[in-house]
Design a protein around this motif. Sequence first.
Motif, PDB file in Angstrom:
ATOM      1  N   CYS A  29       0.865  -1.180   0.000  1.00  0.00           N
ATOM      2  CA  CYS A  29       0.000   0.000   0.000  1.00  0.00           C
ATOM      3  C   CYS A  29       0.904   1.233   0.000  1.00  0.00           C
ATOM      4  CB  CYS A  29      -0.978  -0.024   1.178  1.00  0.00           C
ATOM      5  SG  CYS A  29      -0.244   0.210   2.807  1.00  0.00           S
ATOM      6  N   THR A  30       0.423   2.350   0.493  1.00  0.00           N
ATOM      7  CA  THR A  30       1.181   3.595   0.411  1.00  0.00           C
ATOM      8  C   THR A  30       2.310   3.670   1.440  1.00  0.00           C
ATOM      9  OG1 THR A  30      -0.821   4.691  -0.391  1.00  0.00           O
ATOM     10  CG2 THR A  30       0.978   6.112   0.340  1.00  0.00           C
ATOM     11  N   CYS A  87      -1.334   0.762   7.232  1.00  0.00           N
ATOM     12  CA  CYS A  87      -2.786   0.493   7.312  1.00  0.00           C
ATOM     13  C   CYS A  87      -3.173  -0.749   6.516  1.00  0.00           C
ATOM     14  CB  CYS A  87      -3.593   1.686   6.798  1.00  0.00           C
ATOM     15  SG  CYS A  87      -3.428   3.201   7.737  1.00  0.00           S
ATOM     16  N   ARG A  88      -3.390  -0.539   5.234  1.00  0.00           N
ATOM     17  CA  ARG A  88      -3.954  -1.601   4.399  1.00  0.00           C
ATOM     18  C   ARG A  88      -3.048  -2.813   4.224  1.00  0.00           C
ATOM     19  NH1 ARG A  88      -5.533   2.261  -0.472  1.00  0.00           N
ATOM     20  NH2 ARG A  88      -3.751   3.381   0.405  1.00  0.00           N
ATOM     21  N   ASP A 133      -8.211   3.886   1.190  1.00  0.00           N
ATOM     22  CA  ASP A 133      -7.271   4.210   2.263  1.00  0.00           C
ATOM     23  C   ASP A 133      -8.044   4.703   3.487  1.00  0.00           C
ATOM     24  OD1 ASP A 133      -5.193   5.018   3.886  1.00  0.00           O
ATOM     25  OD2 ASP A 133      -4.241   6.277   2.360  1.00  0.00           O
ATOM     26  N   TYR A 149      -6.756   5.807   6.311  1.00  0.00           N
ATOM     27  CA  TYR A 149      -5.882   6.621   7.163  1.00  0.00           C
ATOM     28  C   TYR A 149      -6.508   7.941   7.620  1.00  0.00           C
ATOM     29  CZ  TYR A 149      -1.657   8.949   8.829  1.00  0.00           C
ATOM     30  OH  TYR A 149      -0.729   9.609   9.595  1.00  0.00           O
ATOM     31  N   CYS A 162     -11.933  -1.841   5.427  1.00  0.00           N
ATOM     32  CA  CYS A 162     -10.698  -2.361   4.849  1.00  0.00           C
ATOM     33  C   CYS A 162     -10.525  -3.834   5.230  1.00  0.00           C
ATOM     34  CB  CYS A 162      -9.510  -1.538   5.342  1.00  0.00           C
ATOM     35  SG  CYS A 162      -7.893  -2.166   4.824  1.00  0.00           S
TER      36      CYS A 162
END
Length: 163
Positions: free
Chosen positions: A9-10, A14-15, A127, A129, A139
């Motif tokens: 992910c980024t 998180c994901r 996302d 976040y 998610c």
Amino acid sequence: MTYRVCFVCTGNICRSPMAESVFRARVDDAGLEGLIEVESAGTGDWHEGENADPRALSVLEEHGYALDHTARRFEPSWFARLDLVLALDSGHLKALRLLAPTKEDAAKIRLLRSYDPAAADDLDVPDPYYGGLSGFEECLEMVEEASTGLLAAVRDDVEGQQA
């Protein structure tokens, strides 16, 4: 031979750590922990060295998942050791394809939700976040739903390598 899967992910807080945790649990439940390695990374280094987002950890724990995690950035050299690279959204997919050193490496990249037949046309995991806890719950649900099809596909690949 070990089959290696990496979720991306980024920022890797998180994901992708949520996907890593869920899929590792699925692998363990299937008795495949010695055959499949699961990891995660981010497309950027904004959170490198940090733990997962506390909201992600809370949602995972509430649903019975464990996670020991340190955020890190995906490196192009990793393609050589990975069998499957799973992007959590189309932006990650594009970024990973740009990093892939060869066409063979680019062919290892897939969107996670492409393994969920109910996902239809929207294959991005949003996302969570910048939102509240409900985004992390959403998610987790998407990751869980895709993990069933992913496990079936990976199991087929593993059995094919062993044949």
